[in-house]
Design a protein around this motif. Structure first.
Motif, PDB file in Angstrom:
ATOM      1  N   LEU C  58       0.829  -1.202   0.000  1.00 32.00           N
ATOM      2  CA  LEU C  58       0.000   0.000   0.000  1.00 32.00           C
ATOM      3  C   LEU C  58       0.864   1.254   0.000  1.00 32.00           C
ATOM      4  O   LEU C  58       2.023   1.230   0.390  1.00 32.00           O
ATOM      5  N   ASN C  59       0.301   2.337  -0.441  1.00 32.39           N
ATOM      6  CA  ASN C  59       1.067   3.564  -0.592  1.00 32.39           C
ATOM      7  C   ASN C  59       0.099   4.732  -0.573  1.00 32.39           C
ATOM      8  O   ASN C  59      -1.093   4.560  -0.353  1.00 32.39           O
ATOM      9  N   ARG C  60       0.613   5.925  -0.804  1.00 31.34           N
ATOM     10  CA  ARG C  60      -0.259   7.065  -1.044  1.00 31.34           C
ATOM     11  C   ARG C  60      -0.297   7.235  -2.549  1.00 31.34           C
ATOM     12  O   ARG C  60       0.765   7.424  -3.130  1.00 31.34           O
ATOM     13  N   PRO C  61      -1.396   7.122  -3.235  1.00 32.22           N
ATOM     14  CA  PRO C  61      -2.784   7.209  -2.791  1.00 32.22           C
ATOM     15  C   PRO C  61      -3.503   5.871  -2.608  1.00 32.22           C
ATOM     16  O   PRO C  61      -4.674   5.899  -2.242  1.00 32.22           O
ATOM     17  N   LEU C 385      -8.564   4.583  -6.609  1.00 25.78           N
ATOM     18  CA  LEU C 385      -7.666   5.274  -5.685  1.00 25.78           C
ATOM     19  C   LEU C 385      -6.416   5.742  -6.403  1.00 25.78           C
ATOM     20  O   LEU C 385      -5.882   6.809  -6.122  1.00 25.78           O
ATOM     21  N   ALA C 386      -5.964   4.921  -7.343  1.00 24.34           N
ATOM     22  CA  ALA C 386      -4.699   5.230  -8.017  1.00 24.34           C
ATOM     23  C   ALA C 386      -4.791   6.527  -8.809  1.00 24.34           C
ATOM     24  O   ALA C 386      -3.790   7.186  -9.039  1.00 24.34           O
ATOM     25  N   ARG C 387      -5.989   6.873  -9.274  1.00 22.77           N
ATOM     26  CA  ARG C 387      -6.126   8.122 -10.035  1.00 22.77           C
ATOM     27  C   ARG C 387      -7.199   8.993  -9.436  1.00 22.77           C
ATOM     28  O   ARG C 387      -8.212   9.274 -10.070  1.00 22.77           O
ATOM     29  N   LYS C 388      -6.968   9.411  -8.201  1.00 23.18           N
ATOM     30  CA  LYS C 388      -7.988  10.182  -7.531  1.00 23.18           C
ATOM     31  C   LYS C 388      -7.879  11.644  -7.925  1.00 23.18           C
ATOM     32  O   LYS C 388      -6.831  12.251  -7.785  1.00 23.18           O
ATOM     33  N   PHE C 391      -5.060  15.588  -9.345  1.00 24.00           N
ATOM     34  CA  PHE C 391      -3.683  15.809  -8.928  1.00 24.00           C
ATOM     35  C   PHE C 391      -2.782  14.748  -9.529  1.00 24.00           C
ATOM     36  O   PHE C 391      -2.418  13.767  -8.882  1.00 24.00           O
ATOM     37  N   THR C 392      -2.419  14.954 -10.773  1.00 27.80           N
ATOM     38  CA  THR C 392      -1.681  13.918 -11.498  1.00 27.80           C
ATOM     39  C   THR C 392      -0.388  13.548 -10.788  1.00 27.80           C
ATOM     40  O   THR C 392       0.081  12.440 -10.928  1.00 27.80           O
ATOM     41  N   GLN C 393       0.181  14.491 -10.047  1.00 30.40           N
ATOM     42  CA  GLN C 393       1.423  14.169  -9.346  1.00 30.40           C
ATOM     43  C   GLN C 393       1.218  13.115  -8.281  1.00 30.40           C
ATOM     44  O   GLN C 393       2.167  12.469  -7.875  1.00 30.40           O
ATOM     45  N   SER C 394       0.007  12.967  -7.814  1.00 33.81           N
ATOM     46  CA  SER C 394      -0.222  11.987  -6.759  1.00 33.81           C
ATOM     47  C   SER C 394      -0.770  10.682  -7.325  1.00 33.81           C
ATOM     48  O   SER C 394      -1.110   9.790  -6.566  1.00 33.81           O
ATOM     49  N   TRP C 395      -0.869  10.587  -8.628  1.00 37.22           N
ATOM     50  CA  TRP C 395      -1.355   9.331  -9.193  1.00 37.22           C
ATOM     51  C   TRP C 395      -0.274   8.266  -9.087  1.00 37.22           C
ATOM     52  O   TRP C 395       0.899   8.525  -9.292  1.00 37.22           O
ATOM     53  N   TYR C 396      -0.723   7.071  -8.803  1.00 37.34           N
ATOM     54  CA  TYR C 396       0.255   5.994  -8.657  1.00 37.34           C
ATOM     55  C   TYR C 396      -0.407   4.670  -8.991  1.00 37.34           C
ATOM     56  O   TYR C 396      -1.462   4.621  -9.621  1.00 37.34           O
ATOM     57  N   THR C 397       0.205   3.588  -8.575  1.00 33.42           N
ATOM     58  CA  THR C 397      -0.353   2.279  -8.859  1.00 33.42           C
ATOM     59  C   THR C 397      -0.155   1.406  -7.627  1.00 33.42           C
ATOM     60  O   THR C 397       0.255   1.905  -6.591  1.00 33.42           O
TER      61      THR C 397
END
Ligand SMILES: Nc1nc2c(c(=O)[nH]1)N[C@H]1C(S)=C(S)[C@@H](COP(=O)(O)OP(=O)(O)OC[C@H]3O[C@@H](n4cnc5c(=O)[nH]c(N)nc54)[C@H](O)[C@@H]3O)O[C@H]1N2
Ligand SMILES: Nc1nc2c(c(=O)[nH]1)N[C@H]1C(S)=C(S)[C@@H](COP(=O)(O)OP(=O)(O)OC[C@H]3O[C@@H](n4cnc5c(=O)[nH]c(N)nc54)[C@H](O)[C@@H]3O)O[C@H]1N2
Ligand code: SF4
Ligand code: SF4
Ligand code: SF4
Ligand code: SF4
Ligand code: SF4
Lengths: 245, 760, 458
Positions: C58-61, C385-388, C391-397
């Motif tokens: 798990l991670n942010r986001p 959650l990965a693309r909330k 805020f593209t900078q906070s997008w993750y996987t």
């Protein structure tokens, strides 16, 4: 005394250069653990205030935009009602308060914060022994398993109230906050005066005055969170005319 | 309950089970927390804020440091200090970690093993100072002693040069990526010994050539303060316009209204072209034009007309405007704002073989619009009001260092003392300082608090106090346009077990013991006394921000305020006009050395806002703060244009070998950068440390080692932006540590939404 | 009309109590294997509690991942039991008899397993009481009833308690049968459990009424549970692919889809393990297969509608999430797998009678459904959650860590193991119900005509 203060922040994007001074100032003030390389790789780095960089356009007409994002202290905060244990709640001064004691670590609040400003302690914080000397005694060191985020430096607000109202019998206003180093750490640090903090219920405060700038807007306002952070638009003379919002 | 055998067994098994279950949990987690005292109420203790100076970079700003229970907790800009007015930078915060770093050397160390092996044994201060004094006194030819410090100002410059003069030693100042060309041009063009500052606050048009003044150039915090007002100052009529001419996408370029990419080293030519437009279109007063061109008018510069040289400059069409038209617009915009225009030449322009010419041409533009000394223009700085404080020792050029190191290796040096510098790491590798120091007939002493690359080569380490534990003063450079003297005071005592000594106090003690203490300042018992002596001279001025007839009160206010300044004491010099025709006659193309085969690019080594020149690379707050543009932290990356990387087939995180102009090479990771011009790559400096400091060892690479030794022709400063390097994919790849996510945005209308974030 | 032989009561007792009184090696081997997997998972969970959530991927986001997916999955599985028993009991479907108990037991164990997931995945599981029980009287701070995470435990606990009651009521006559066939301590235990069952008409009547009453009462609970679980997501205004009003019925029908499939898998498994060829017959899985066609199509309709609602608004951030779900890596191929295994592979096959009546094919198709339904939850929860937001900078996987994979694997082993251990103690097919079925099909001679032995009062 009836509570009349409501803390708010104005962020003028036209001033922000992206220098990150506010990020480290917050790190230092709030005992945020060192973001190690593995935290970046596993995407668990904590920056209560972060500077999002947004690319615009293509080479050579490319632009980088910076936007500091911290907890917006939403009046109608989506993070609050989902917390089963009231670990995050709204106080009478408009702050979204995080009570570390109560948090059980469901992480639901973080899922439901549209601004992505809540950070989870995946591990216990670690500092080499000597660095413990620099930790701020006014701020809890968060153990693992709990949520944390920008508090608007509530410890400074409380200290100001104790010192100015409690001891000196004065009033907490812009001047006293500035004079006593009680402004939030990020606000103090910012070399371009991008950030303004204060009581938005006081019509004469800096924050109220700047919030009246015609460039003002709120982030993701359409979700209905009613943030206490007000942004002033970035001005771009080269941008094509925008339609009015 | 009756305790029968059965019950007993049952209880025992339950408690065993419970104990096993509890083992999963940390004991602390069971401590019940007060239900009443929520963290927001937990405010205890009293704090004090003491004013001092930041010494994390040469800007040396005023700070206030929060002290609780004898420990420094937080640093903040001193809101009264005139250069930074309360603002500060990342590096400033990290000063705390310098103070409390777990790797700090606690007391003097004497080398045991071979040089560079890091084997030292602790000795006492008496032994250490005896040893150093012995070596100093043993030198028959006293010029065989070389003292190396960082650039010095104020009392430290006064004291150190008095010491080296009295003893007869050579003294050189070292600074990574020094900018000797800049100091030279300030003298040649502006006629100034002191660095000027720029009145951004009141300026309307700023034309910056390779000056990353919002990032790391000169005094970024001072400039940022002005920049904020320049954009949206209260009571401003219009928003200032910033045009950044830069061969690389610096932080300042990122914040500019227009970024004008240019071929590296062509900045001076562009400045001449702008001058040509202003003159030929009559955008400046005729008498000024006549004065500047020696009466020749535009004919002196006609060879630089935009149509003629736009192609050569490498300026691309911007927003559909042709390059020569872009130049004309810049010239008109610049001239239109008259004396509220500023042209700045920064290190991006000076770090070329033709750097001095570039800067001269750029700064001459200010005379064309009359902004030198004007409100909203280039502000000259007065010298320090007290002669003893006016001394500055600026960094020697890389060419000079090259000769000095050759000298050492020829055996003409017996003792090297180094303070506050790490040249073994920071000088270009081709100079070979490390190999040179590795010989038995040299005694190397450092005053370093950390076991850095230079300290690892030392025979003797005498750890000095960190700035928060020591006295000092400073005359800021660039100053704010009036006289300022900053005061630095110890805000905490060293931690128990730490036993450092102030560098100045060491010099004073050595002076006494060697017998150099005939005159001030060397006859002062301590540095504290010396500073008080200087303060008496300031007191005698009877003007400025602190005045008091009683010295003790004066001194206390001085420390409380963090310094002394007099807003009315501005510079009165009126520099004579440079000759544009003469400058144009010196025009030359930059010489770009290095490889031309394969995927070659012009290498731009740059400083990041966190690590800057790398002197704080061992501080975790600096390592962990992400670069503003790429968001990368903890490593070295190669910024390459997305377009080019796609064409070569390089993905983000791919490792490439970067092959330098001098045959050296290293491997680093690719960062896809949408704003890097296709002909350059950028690599941050500051990493690549080999010394065993826990947060910096073995991280990343130092691009300065790839340069060879390109020097500026006139001043011999390092032409660090004038090298071509080749990149070769290694085939390996791994994620790059960065703060931004890895998910690319590709939905058609996503961009619109993103733009909305910053534009409301 | 029912197929199958008419079996004597003695035979029924012997067959159906085989699990209780016999110890096939096969059985213990399986239990042992499952036990080992569970042990590993307990180790993994203990490690996670000890070290913190940092040992997950798990991670942010992406703050929720495998464990919450697994929670929703098991809640889904739990829906089959009651839905089958209650609905079929109320509608007096004859073929339900061998399926009800297994389905109900599956409900109980999958529910128990499901609640473990959110519990161990919190940052500080030892503070459960703050959350689940209103214990903190001294501060006057009660759990926040606005939080779906408070509704969750209430709904799940209600469902769990009523399901246990439901199973128990149906179990009483059978317990008495075992009581009568055992001796010693076992007899005492069964005597207590069978509540003095003597098989008097009054007892039968009460038992029947209780069963029907509970069936009727439990149905709303069952609908509410997965609705509430869906609101964990639906109430989240900030996550684009979660904030959807259709979630409650969509989740409920999805749960029934995976749950009924799970019951079919388990019934075939029991048939193989205990040799119940005479009880779990082709007509049973045929009937369940037909039911599944209806459920699957209803589910697919909701799935399609949910997606349509998502893209209809043409909002950039919502579209970003949707495109991530369908095209992004690695979600794209997971999505393809999900939609094929949950619908396009099994449903067309079920249209063939031969498939519905084949134990092998029904095993394959129902397992396939649950693979797909697990992925469905994963694809709903994580990409959103990965693309909330923008805020593209906070997008993750997100990718699970070995710890999470072990725990998830362990839950499957746990449910199956508990199921088998249950079979060691109680009959998995209701004996009395089968006998009742036999009586209903018995015919007697009245004069020249053969008529059913029992005339049902309709
Ligand atoms: N936050 C904080 N808490 C602490 C400590 C700390 O450093 N910080 N220190 C701890 C330590 S070491 C100690 S010893 C305790 C002390 O804690 P306490 O024993 O509570 O000490 P005081 O508050 O000094 O005194 C108690 C009361 O005694 C009254 N008093 C004074 N003289 C007399 C007398 O002659 N007769 C009577 N009847 N009353 C009298 C005073 O007016 C006062 O109200 O606190 C402990 N708690
Ligand atoms: N005016 C006034 N004077 C008083 C009193 C009063 O009420 N009023 N009370 C008196 C009484 S009752 C007492 S007990 C004394 C207390 O007086 P002191 O014993 O001086 O107690 P403190 O000031 O609480 O703490 C002493 C130091 O110990 C450090 N310390 C904390 N933990 C450790 C540790 O683990 N190791 C080491 N080496 N150091 C540590 C703290 O940082 C602090 O600097 O004061 C007495 N004096
Ligand atoms: S910004 Fe996020 S964390 Fe802060 S109050 Fe709003 S929803 Fe809560
Ligand atoms: S993580 Fe903590 S604050 Fe957030 S919802 Fe859960 S218990 Fe509340
Ligand atoms: S207000 Fe305080 S807590 Fe919030 S971002 Fe700024 S420094 Fe951090
Ligand atoms: S300190 Fe100020 S200018 Fe720098 S990034 Fe933060 S808000 Fe922007
Ligand atoms: S720029 Fe930063 S490090 Fe340098 S003096 Fe200023 S605050 Fe200190």
């Amino acid at each position: 005394m009836a509570e009349t203060k409501k803390w708010a922040m104005v962020i003028d994007l036209d001033r922000c250069t992206g220098c990150q001074a506010c990020v480290v100032a917050c790190q230092a003030e709030n005992n945020i653990p060192i973001n190690e390389e593995k935290d970046f790789l596993s995407r668990r780095a904590k920056q209560w205030i972060r500077i999002d960089r947004v690319w615009e356009g293509t080479w050579p007409n490319v632009k980088a935009r910076f936007i500091p994002v911290l907890c917006q202290h939403c009046e109608n905060a989506p993070c609050e009602p989902v917390c089963p244990v009231y670990a995050t709640y709204h106080n009478s001064q408009g702050l979204n308060v995080q009570v570390y004691n109560r948090c059980v670590g469901t992480r639901y609040c973080a899922n439901n914060c549209p601004y992505q400003v809540r950070f989870f302690n995946f591990h216990d914080p670690e500092w080499p022994d000597t660095f413990w000397n620099q930790l701020n005694p006014d701020v809890t060191v968060r153990s693992r398993g709990i949520m944390e985020k920008c508090t608007f430096c509530i410890q400074r607000i409380r200290r100001a109230e104790r010192t100015i109202e409690g001891r000196d019998g004065g009033k907490v206003n812009d001047q006293s906050l500035k004079a006593g180093n009680y402004m939030p750490a990020c606000v103090n640090a910012c070399p371009t005066n991008t950030l303004t903090f204060g009581d938005i219920n006081d019509p004469n405060s800096d924050v109220s005055r700047r919030a009246r700038d015609p460039r003002h807007y709120k982030l993701l306002d359409h979700i209905g969170t009613s943030p206490s952070v007000i942004y002033l638009k970035k001005v771009d003379p080269n941008a094509p005319e925008e339609e009015a919002h | 309950m009756k305790i029968s055998r059965r019950n007993f067994l049952r209880l025992a098994s339950f408690s065993t089970l419970g104990a096993v279950a509890c083992n999963f949990f940390d004991e602390r987690e069971f401590i019940s927390q007060s239900p009443v005292q929520l963290p927001e109420d937990l405010v205890t203790g009293r704090d004090n804020w003491y004013a001092t100076l930041c010494r994390q970079c040469s800007e040396a700003e005023g700070l206030v440091v929060r002290i609780m229970e004898g420990r420094a907790k937080k640093v903040q800009g001193n809101p009264q200090y005139p250069t930074n007015l309360g603002g500060h930078s990342i590096r400033c915060e990290a000063g705390l970690q310098n103070l409390y770093h777990p790797d700090r050397i606690s007391g003097p160390l004497l080398r045991q093993g071979a040089r560079g092996t890091g084997l030292y044994s602790p000795i006492s201060w008496d032994q250490a100072l005896d040893l150093l004094r012995g070596h100093l006194q043993a030198q028959t030819d006293r010029s065989r002693v070389l003292t190396v410090t960082g650039p010095l100002r104020g009392s430290m410059a006064h004291l150190t040069s008095a010491f080296t003069d009295a003893y007869g030693a050579r003294h050189m100042a070292f600074q990574p990526m020094e900018d000797a060309a800049y100091d030279q041009v300030m003298q040649d063009v502006l006629g100034q010994q002191t660095s000027p500052t720029f009145d951004f606050k009141n300026a309307n048009y700023v034309l910056s050539f390779g000056a990353d003044f919002l990032g790391t150039w000169k005094a970024p915090v001072q400039f940022s303060k002005g920049y904020g007002e320049f954009r949206q100052g209260l009571g401003r009529r219009n928003r200032g316009t910033l045009v950044q001419v830069d061969s690389w996408f610096s932080l300042t370029a990122a914040n500019a209204d227009t970024w004008v990419p240019i071929n590296p080293g062509m900045e001076g030519m562009l400045a001449l072209s702008i001058a040509q437009v202003i003159i030929s279109e009559g955008l400046a007063p005729q008498d000024r034009i006549n004065q500047l061109t020696g009466g020749q008018g535009s004919s002196a510069l006609d060879a630089y007309a935009p149509n003629i040289i736009a192609q050569q400059l490498g300026v691309p069409p911007l927003h559909g405007t042709e390059p020569h038209e872009v130049i004309r617009e810049m010239a008109r915009g610049f001239a239109r704002s008259g004396s509220r225009s500023i042209a700045i030449g920064g290190s991006g322009a000076s770090a070329h073989t033709n750097g001095a010419f570039n800067l001269a041409a750029i700064f001459a533009l200010n005379f064309l619009v009359g902004s030198v000394g004007a409100e909203g223009g280039v502000v000259l700085n007065p010298p320090a009001p007290v002669p003893e404080l006016a001394k500055t020792i600026s960094a020697a050029s890389t060419g000079e260092w090259h000769r000095t190191v050759a000298d050492i290796s020829n055996g003409r040096t017996g003792v090297v003392m180094l303070r506050g510098v790490n040249p073994v790491n920071d000088l270009p590798g081709d100079i070979g300082l490390q190999q040179t120091l590795n010989r038995d007939d040299i005694f190397v002493a450092t005053f370093s608090s950390f076991m850095d690359e230079t300290a690892e080569m030392a025979d003797l380490i005498l750890p000095e106090r960190t700035p928060m534990e020591d006295w000092g003063d400073d005359v800021p450079s660039p100053g704010p346009g009036f006289e300022v003297i900053g005061m630095q005071q110890p805000v905490v005592n060293p931690l128990p077990g730490m036993n450092p000594m102030g560098f100045a106090d060491i010099l004073l003690q050595l002076s006494r013991e060697i017998g150099l203490d005939g005159a001030t300042p060397l006859n002062m018992p301590t540095y504290h006394h010396l500073l008080q002596d200087q303060a008496r001279k300031i007191q005698a001025l009877e003007r400025g921000s602190v005045q008091n007839a009683n010295f003790n009160s004066f001194w206390n206010s001085l420390l409380q305020q963090g310094g002394w300044w007099d807003r009315d004491a501005t510079a009165d010099s009126d520099p004579s006009m440079p000759n544009l025709a003469e400058i144009a006659s010196r025009a030359s193309q930059p010489i770009i050395t290095g490889r031309t085969d394969g995927n070659t690019f012009n290498l731009i080594p740059f400083q990041t806002v966190s690590l800057a020149d790398g002197s704080g690379a061992n501080l975790p707050w600096l390592q962990s703060s992400s670069d503003p543009l790429t968001t990368v932290a903890w490593t070295t990356w190669v910024e390459i244009s997305t377009l080019v990387a796609d064409a070569i087939g390089l993905k983000e995180g791919d490792f490439v070998r970067v092959e330098g102009a001098n045959g050296r090479s290293f491997v680093a990771q690719i960062y896809h950068h949408p704003a890097v011009p296709p002909n350059v790559i950028g690599i941050p400096v500051g990493q690549g440390h080999t010394a065993s400091l826990r947060y910096s060892k073995g991280r990343g690479e130092n691009p300065l080692h790839l340069l060879g030794l390109p020097l500026e022709e006139q001043t011999q400063s390092l032409a660090w932006a004038g090298t071509r390097v080749r990149i070769v994919p290694t085939g390996e790849s791994s994620p790059i540590p960065k703060f931004e996510g890895i998910v690319p945005a590709f939905v058609p209308n996503q961009e619109e939404a993103i733009v909305k974030v910053t534009r409301g | 009309m029912q197929e199958g032989k008419i079996l004597g009561y003695r035979r029924i007792n012997r067959d159906l109590l085989r699990g209780v009184f016999e110890n096939p090696v096969k059985y213990w081997a399986i239990v042992l294997f499952l036990g080992l997997v569970v042990l590993f998972a307990v180790g993994a969970a203990g490690f996670m509690v000890n070290r913190g959530i940092g040992v997950t991927g798990l991670n942010r986001p992406v703050f929720w991942g495998f464990l919450i997916t697994n929670f929703v999955f098991w809640i889904g599985i739990s829906h089959a039991g009651v839905m089958l028993s209650a609905i079929l009991r109320l509608s007096k479907a004859e073929w339900r008899r061998p399926a009800t108990r297994a389905a109900e037991v599956l409900t109980i164990f999958s529910l128990m397993t499901a609640v473990l997931m959110p519990f161990i995945h919190t940052g500080r599981p030892w503070r459960l009481m703050y959350w689940v029980f209103p214990y903190d009287f001294s501060r006057g701070i009660w759990p926040d009833i606005r939080s779906p995470l408070v509704w969750d435990p209430s709904a799940v606990n209600t469902y769990l308690l009523s399901s246990i009651l439901f199973v128990f009521i149906a179990l009483v006559p059978d317990l008495a049968v075992i009581r009568d066939r055992s001796s010693g301590i076992r007899r005492i235990a069964y005597s207590v459990l069978s509540l003095g069952w003597r098989g008097t008409p009054r007892q039968w009547k009460l038992q029947a009424i209780a069963g029907i009453l509970l069936s009727a009462l439990i149905l709303p609970v069952f609908v509410s549970v997965h609705s509430i679980v869906s609101w964990d997501f639906g109430m989240a205004v900030s996550v684009n692919s979660w904030h959807s009003t259709i979630f409650a019925p969509y989740f409920v029908i999805g749960a029934v889809h995976s749950g009924v499939s799970g019951v079919v898998t388990v019934m075939i498994f029991m048939r193989w393990l205990f040799g119940w060829e005479e009880y779990v017959r082709r007509e049973h899985i045929d009937a369940l297969g037909r039911l599944l066609i209806v459920i699957a199509i209803a589910w697919f309709y909701f799935f399609a509608m949910e997606f349509l609602f998502g893209i209809y608004g043409q909002e950039g951030d919502e579209l970003a999430t949707r495109s991530l779900q369908i095209f992004g890596h690695p979600w794209g191929w997971l999505f393809l797998t999900f939609i094929i295994t949950a619908f396009f592979f099994p449903v067309p096959l079920w249209l063939f009678r031969n498939v519905r009546r084949s134990f092998l094919w029904m095993t394959i198709t129902t397992i396939s459904v649950n693979v797909g339904m697990w992925l469905e939850r994963f694809i709903i929860i994580v990409p959103g959650l990965a693309r909330k937001q923008i805020f593209t900078q906070s997008w993750y996987t997100y990718a699970p860590s070995p710890i999470e994979i072990m725990i998830v694997a362990g839950t499957f082993a746990l449910v199956l193991m508990l199921f088998l251990l249950f079979a060691k103690v109680f009959p998995l097919i209701p004996i009395f119900d089968i006998k009742e079925g036999q009586i209903l099909t018995d015919e007697i001679k009245v004069g020249r005509r053969r008529v059913p032995a029992v005339i049902r009062e309709e």
